[in-house]
Design a protein around this motif. Structure first.
Motif, PDB file in Angstrom:
ATOM      1  N   PRO A  60      13.540  39.967  78.072  1.00 45.90           N
ATOM      2  CA  PRO A  60      13.989  41.339  77.883  1.00 45.90           C
ATOM      3  C   PRO A  60      13.790  42.180  79.130  1.00 45.90           C
ATOM      4  CG  PRO A  60      11.868  41.000  76.810  1.00 45.90           C
ATOM      5  CD  PRO A  60      12.315  39.665  77.328  1.00 45.90           C
ATOM      6  N   ALA A  61      14.506  43.287  79.159  1.00 42.79           N
ATOM      7  CA  ALA A  61      14.393  44.195  80.292  1.00 42.79           C
ATOM      8  C   ALA A  61      13.017  44.842  80.301  1.00 42.79           C
ATOM      9  CB  ALA A  61      15.483  45.273  80.181  1.00 42.79           C
ATOM     10  N   PRO A  62      12.563  45.303  81.454  1.00 46.72           N
ATOM     11  CA  PRO A  62      11.246  45.933  81.528  1.00 46.72           C
ATOM     12  C   PRO A  62      11.073  47.079  80.539  1.00 46.72           C
ATOM     13  CG  PRO A  62      12.095  45.509  83.729  1.00 46.72           C
ATOM     14  CD  PRO A  62      13.197  45.163  82.779  1.00 46.72           C
ATOM     15  N   ALA A  63      12.142  47.887  80.338  1.00 48.45           N
ATOM     16  CA  ALA A  63      12.039  48.998  79.394  1.00 48.45           C
ATOM     17  C   ALA A  63      11.755  48.491  77.993  1.00 48.45           C
ATOM     18  CB  ALA A  63      13.324  49.819  79.405  1.00 48.45           C
ATOM     19  N   ALA A  64      12.380  47.372  77.635  1.00 45.75           N
ATOM     20  CA  ALA A  64      12.154  46.790  76.309  1.00 45.75           C
ATOM     21  C   ALA A  64      10.727  46.281  76.196  1.00 45.75           C
ATOM     22  CB  ALA A  64      13.144  45.663  76.052  1.00 45.75           C
ATOM     23  N   ASP A  65      10.215  45.666  77.261  1.00 47.30           N
ATOM     24  CA  ASP A  65       8.825  45.196  77.255  1.00 47.30           C
ATOM     25  C   ASP A  65       7.861  46.359  77.039  1.00 47.30           C
ATOM     26  OD1 ASP A  65       8.968  42.479  77.496  1.00 47.30           O
ATOM     27  OD2 ASP A  65       9.091  42.521  79.682  1.00 47.30           O
ATOM     28  N   GLN A  66       8.199  47.481  77.640  1.00 45.37           N
ATOM     29  CA  GLN A  66       7.317  48.636  77.574  1.00 45.37           C
ATOM     30  C   GLN A  66       7.213  49.188  76.153  1.00 45.37           C
ATOM     31  OE1 GLN A  66       8.482  51.735  80.231  1.00 45.37           O
ATOM     32  NE2 GLN A  66       6.894  53.149  79.594  1.00 45.37           N
ATOM     33  N   HIS A  67       8.316  49.120  75.402  1.00 48.96           N
ATOM     34  CA  HIS A  67       8.360  49.770  74.094  1.00 48.96           C
ATOM     35  C   HIS A  67       8.287  48.807  72.927  1.00 48.96           C
ATOM     36  CE1 HIS A  67       9.287  53.563  76.020  1.00 48.96           C
ATOM     37  NE2 HIS A  67      10.287  53.003  76.672  1.00 48.96           N
ATOM     38  N   ARG A  68       8.311  47.517  73.188  1.00 46.34           N
ATOM     39  CA  ARG A  68       8.439  46.562  72.097  1.00 46.34           C
ATOM     40  C   ARG A  68       7.224  46.601  71.172  1.00 46.34           C
ATOM     41  NH1 ARG A  68       9.926  41.408  73.962  1.00 46.34           N
ATOM     42  NH2 ARG A  68       9.873  40.853  71.772  1.00 46.34           N
ATOM     43  N   LEU A  69       7.463  46.214  69.921  1.00 45.36           N
ATOM     44  CA  LEU A  69       6.382  46.096  68.959  1.00 45.36           C
ATOM     45  C   LEU A  69       5.604  44.817  69.212  1.00 45.36           C
ATOM     46  CD1 LEU A  69       8.226  47.329  65.739  1.00 45.36           C
ATOM     47  CD2 LEU A  69       6.392  48.493  66.965  1.00 45.36           C
ATOM     48  N   PRO A  70       4.344  44.748  68.808  1.00 43.83           N
ATOM     49  CA  PRO A  70       3.536  43.550  69.059  1.00 43.83           C
ATOM     50  C   PRO A  70       4.030  42.364  68.231  1.00 43.83           C
ATOM     51  CG  PRO A  70       2.345  45.096  67.672  1.00 43.83           C
ATOM     52  CD  PRO A  70       3.578  45.804  68.132  1.00 43.83           C
ATOM     53  N   PRO A  71       3.582  41.151  68.565  1.00 51.01           N
ATOM     54  CA  PRO A  71       3.971  39.961  67.777  1.00 51.01           C
ATOM     55  C   PRO A  71       3.577  40.126  66.314  1.00 51.01           C
ATOM     56  CG  PRO A  71       2.874  39.319  69.814  1.00 51.01           C
ATOM     57  CD  PRO A  71       2.706  40.806  69.699  1.00 51.01           C
ATOM     58  N   ASP A  72       4.272  39.397  65.444  1.00 47.34           N
ATOM     59  CA  ASP A  72       3.981  39.441  64.013  1.00 47.34           C
ATOM     60  C   ASP A  72       2.527  39.057  63.747  1.00 47.34           C
ATOM     61  OD1 ASP A  72       6.671  39.897  63.962  1.00 47.34           O
ATOM     62  OD2 ASP A  72       7.186  38.138  62.771  1.00 47.34           O
ATOM     63  N   SER A  73       1.965  39.669  62.731  1.00 47.84           N
ATOM     64  CA  SER A  73       0.615  39.336  62.291  1.00 47.84           C
ATOM     65  C   SER A  73       0.677  38.821  60.856  1.00 47.84           C
ATOM     66  CB  SER A  73      -0.296  40.572  62.351  1.00 47.84           C
ATOM     67  OG  SER A  73      -1.554  40.296  61.753  1.00 47.84           O
ATOM     68  N   THR A  74       0.176  37.598  60.642  1.00 47.69           N
ATOM     69  CA  THR A  74       0.169  36.983  59.312  1.00 47.69           C
ATOM     70  C   THR A  74      -1.266  36.793  58.848  1.00 47.69           C
ATOM     71  OG1 THR A  74       2.273  35.847  59.712  1.00 47.69           O
ATOM     72  CG2 THR A  74       0.875  34.972  57.959  1.00 47.69           C
ATOM     73  N   THR A  75      -1.551  37.294  57.649  1.00 49.11           N
ATOM     74  CA  THR A  75      -2.906  37.205  57.095  1.00 49.11           C
ATOM     75  C   THR A  75      -2.843  36.722  55.652  1.00 49.11           C
ATOM     76  OG1 THR A  75      -2.826  39.528  56.399  1.00 49.11           O
ATOM     77  CG2 THR A  75      -3.805  39.055  58.555  1.00 49.11           C
ATOM     78  N   LYS A  76      -3.931  36.152  55.189  1.00 46.28           N
ATOM     79  CA  LYS A  76      -4.064  35.749  53.792  1.00 46.28           C
ATOM     80  C   LYS A  76      -4.748  36.875  53.019  1.00 46.28           C
ATOM     81  CE  LYS A  76      -2.287  31.584  53.874  1.00 46.28           C
ATOM     82  NZ  LYS A  76      -1.088  31.251  53.055  1.00 46.28           N
ATOM     83  N   LYS A 414      -6.058  46.156  57.574  1.00 46.48           N
ATOM     84  CA  LYS A 414      -6.018  45.040  56.636  1.00 46.48           C
ATOM     85  C   LYS A 414      -5.019  43.966  57.066  1.00 46.48           C
ATOM     86  CE  LYS A 414      -6.545  44.454  51.657  1.00 46.48           C
ATOM     87  NZ  LYS A 414      -8.017  44.522  51.698  1.00 46.48           N
ATOM     88  N   LEU A 415      -3.853  44.392  57.550  1.00 41.11           N
ATOM     89  CA  LEU A 415      -2.830  43.429  57.966  1.00 41.11           C
ATOM     90  C   LEU A 415      -2.932  43.076  59.447  1.00 41.11           C
ATOM     91  CD1 LEU A 415       0.282  44.696  55.961  1.00 41.11           C
ATOM     92  CD2 LEU A 415      -1.609  43.225  55.224  1.00 41.11           C
ATOM     93  N   ASN A 416      -3.815  43.766  60.177  1.00 35.07           N
ATOM     94  CA  ASN A 416      -4.131  43.431  61.564  1.00 35.07           C
ATOM     95  C   ASN A 416      -2.912  43.477  62.483  1.00 35.07           C
ATOM     96  OD1 ASN A 416      -6.029  42.773  63.556  1.00 35.07           O
ATOM     97  ND2 ASN A 416      -5.538  40.591  63.428  1.00 35.07           N
ATOM     98  N   TRP A 417      -2.037  44.444  62.243  1.00 32.23           N
ATOM     99  CA  TRP A 417      -0.872  44.654  63.111  1.00 32.23           C
ATOM    100  C   TRP A 417      -0.997  46.045  63.692  1.00 32.23           C
ATOM    101  CZ3 TRP A 417       4.499  46.771  62.534  1.00 32.23           C
ATOM    102  CH2 TRP A 417       5.382  46.233  63.489  1.00 32.23           C
ATOM    103  N   ARG A 418      -1.088  46.138  65.009  1.00 29.26           N
ATOM    104  CA  ARG A 418      -1.475  47.394  65.658  1.00 29.26           C
ATOM    105  C   ARG A 418      -0.459  47.850  66.707  1.00 29.26           C
ATOM    106  NH1 ARG A 418      -6.820  48.460  64.474  1.00 29.26           N
ATOM    107  NH2 ARG A 418      -7.885  46.780  63.373  1.00 29.26           N
ATOM    108  N   PRO A 419       0.667  48.390  66.251  1.00 26.86           N
ATOM    109  CA  PRO A 419       1.620  48.951  67.213  1.00 26.86           C
ATOM    110  C   PRO A 419       1.046  50.200  67.880  1.00 26.86           C
ATOM    111  CG  PRO A 419       2.629  48.580  65.054  1.00 26.86           C
ATOM    112  CD  PRO A 419       1.153  48.473  64.873  1.00 26.86           C
ATOM    113  N   ASP A 420       1.504  50.479  69.098  1.00 22.43           N
ATOM    114  CA  ASP A 420       1.163  51.756  69.692  1.00 22.43           C
ATOM    115  C   ASP A 420       2.149  52.807  69.178  1.00 22.43           C
ATOM    116  OD1 ASP A 420       3.486  51.097  70.942  1.00 22.43           O
ATOM    117  OD2 ASP A 420       2.666  51.065  72.970  1.00 22.43           O
ATOM    118  N   GLY A 421       1.890  54.046  69.487  1.00 23.33           N
ATOM    119  CA  GLY A 421       2.772  55.109  69.028  1.00 23.33           C
ATOM    120  C   GLY A 421       2.469  55.543  67.606  1.00 23.33           C
TER     121      GLY A 421
END
Length: 523
Positions: A60-76, A414-421
């Motif tokens: 992806p373009a640098p701008a996309a890298d800057q704003h992208r959401l983090p990888p998926d988080s899967t928990t039990k 609880k779901l351990n997914w931590r986007p910025d913003g």
């Protein structure tokens, strides 16, 4: 949710999959643009399909890298409920959408709950979204359907309420897996493009539908669920989005849907605005229900006389217009007797109450206003002596703070997914920027309802409404269902009405009853 903003409308989104060795080109027709935009009074070429997996995309373009959401988080996870314990896998993540040049446009967030130990091929999966436009899916997830629930009643319905989630005994997870979708600009979903043109295309009726339908197809592929029974559920503006998404899935995404569930939907904006006298017809039973509930419990059966009057003599007198003073006086006095509004006020308004006028006049003597989402809920008018309306919604606004905090806490802790913003529960900027279109094609989804039911004789429709909802009165949906051809009869298309407002599921009995209807639909 439900949301209550009036906005504009028009059409067209380009979404596409970047043609690489890992993701083959996969095209879908581009929607045709609508005429110039104009705000309704109420709520709310060819291009490829997008791909959300970073591994399947080009760099992806640098701008996309800057704003992208983090990888998926899967928990039990697990919840202990009366008579059973549900063990499930929760995944908080996103699907990335590209344009036809392979440039990233947006990361659209999803939260999925899949029951452990179930056979995927036969296990239903339901995709859910709220409305607005500009609302995240938190209202449905934490108010009714998800494995955890936030109280929307009593002490929980104030801004300072603790955002404490509890196990939800009425979750749908017992009988279907759940995928909550936050359209771009809501929740944590965000643009990753700097193109203003591309951004605008997401905030159109057809562009939004294309994006949501694409996300559903990509989620099914990503999770090996294409063979599962599939359902779609939407609330409020989800009544426009939902039927159009199902039709898009059928015809453009190659995905069949077994059922559509609509909660407090708007199906046709023409019924709520302009010179349409149907807006007064559809509101009258709801306004009467508000007056009667002040004296005791009310069911839809208790309003049978009002529905007959609204669709009969009331409509006939409305059609005669103000030119017929006898008819106008007659209906104004009848409306006053049904709603409890002062006869002098009803006569001054010719028995034709706008929602804001009713909300203020119903209990004006005590300086109170009713809710729009739930007119059985009252709050203080901050400017009771003003000649102009300066009040918000006591049935919706107090939920904003606890619901936002609960959504953020569950997602990050609880779901351990931590986007910025910031998390956007209800986005004013999306709502104000929405392009509804107008002219000969105002926003409506009745066309798609008819088409999807005609195409697939096994597809079923369930609509739920609250008696006290002034945002989307239940009688509007009943009138539309009554116009459907015989092939979409009551064995396939059902309307249920419960005590409560726009979020009728906030009431325990209504939530439990609606859950049973949904489960029966999926059996």
């Amino acid at each position: 949710m439900a949301n209550s903003f009036a906005t504009r409308l028009a059409a067209a989104l380009l979404v596409a999959c970047l043609a690489t060795a890992a993701c083959a080109d996969d095209e879908a027709p581009q929607p045709q643009p609508s005429p110039t935009a104009q705000s309704p009074a109420g709520q709310k070429g060819r291009a490829g399909r997008g791909e959300g997996s970073p591994a399947a995309s080009a760099t992806p373009a640098p701008a996309a890298d800057q704003h992208r959401l983090p990888p998926d988080s899967t928990t039990k996870q697990s919840v202990a409920l009366p008579g059973r314990t549900l063990a499930f896998t929760a995944t908080a993540g996103s699907i990335r959408v590209f344009d036809d040049k392979g440039e990233p446009l947006a990361d659209i967030a999803t939260t999925a709950y899949q029951l452990d130990g179930a056979e995927k091929a036969n296990r239903p999966v339901t995709f859910l979204f709220n409305g607005g436009p500009g609302s995240s899916s938190a209202w449905l997830q934490f108010g009714s359907v998800g494995p955890w629930r936030l109280s929307f009643q009593g002490d929980g319905a104030v801004s300072s309420a603790a955002p404490d989630l509890s196990p939800n005994a009425d979750t749908w997870l017992d009988f279907t897996d759940l995928v909550f979708i936050d359209p771009v600009g809501t929740g944590y979903s965000r643009f990753v493009t700097t193109s203003e043109d591309a951004r605008k295309r997401f905030f159109t009726v057809d562009g939004d539908v294309n994006a949501v339908a694409l996300v559903i197809r990509r989620w099914l592929e990503k999770n090996d669920r294409l063979t599962s029974p599939k359902y779609v559920a939407g609330e409020s503006y989800g009544g426009i989005r939902g039927p159009k998404v199902v039709r898009n899935l059928q015809m453009q995404q190659g995905v069949g849907v077994r059922g559509l569930v609509l909660i407090s939907p708007v199906l046709d904006f023409r019924d709520y605005a302009g010179s349409s006298i149907l807006q007064y017809v559809t509101r009258l039973p709801t306004m009467t229900a508000v007056a009667r509930q002040a004296k005791g419990p009310v069911t839809r059966e208790d309003l049978a006389d009002v529905e007959r009057y609204a669709r009969g003599d009331f409509l006939l007198d409305l059609v005669k217009g103000l030119a017929d003073t006898e008819a106008t006086t007659r209906l104004a006095d009848k409306v006053a007797s049904l709603t409890g509004i002062e006869p002098a006020v009803s006569r001054r308004l010719a028995g034709r109450f706008e929602v804001g006028e009713f909300r203020r006049e119903f209990d004006r003597k005590n300086g109170k206003v009713t809710g729009r989402y739930d007119a059985s809920v009252e709050g203080f008018d901050p400017y009771p002596d003003s000649s102009y309306f300066h009040f918000n919604d006591p049935s919706g606004d107090p939920l904003m703070a606890p619901l936002t905090s609960a959504a953020v806490d569950l997602t990050t802790r609880k779901l351990n997914w931590r986007p910025d913003g910031s998390y956007q529960l209800l986005s004013d900027s999306v709502n104000r920027g929405w392009d509804f279109g107008h002219g000969v094609n105002p926003a409506e989804s009745v066309t798609q309802l008819r088409q999807m039911l005609a195409l697939d004789p096994k597809l079923k429709l369930l609509i739920g409404h609250g008696l006290f909802d002034l945002a989307t009165p239940y009688l509007a949906s009943q009138i539309i269902l009554d116009q459907l051809p015989a092939f979409a009869g009551r064995d396939r298309s059902k309307l249920v009405v419960y005590p409560g407002g726009h979020m009728f599921y906030s009431r325990d009995g209504s939530r439990e009853a609606f859950r049973k209807e949904v489960e029966a639909l999926m059996e």
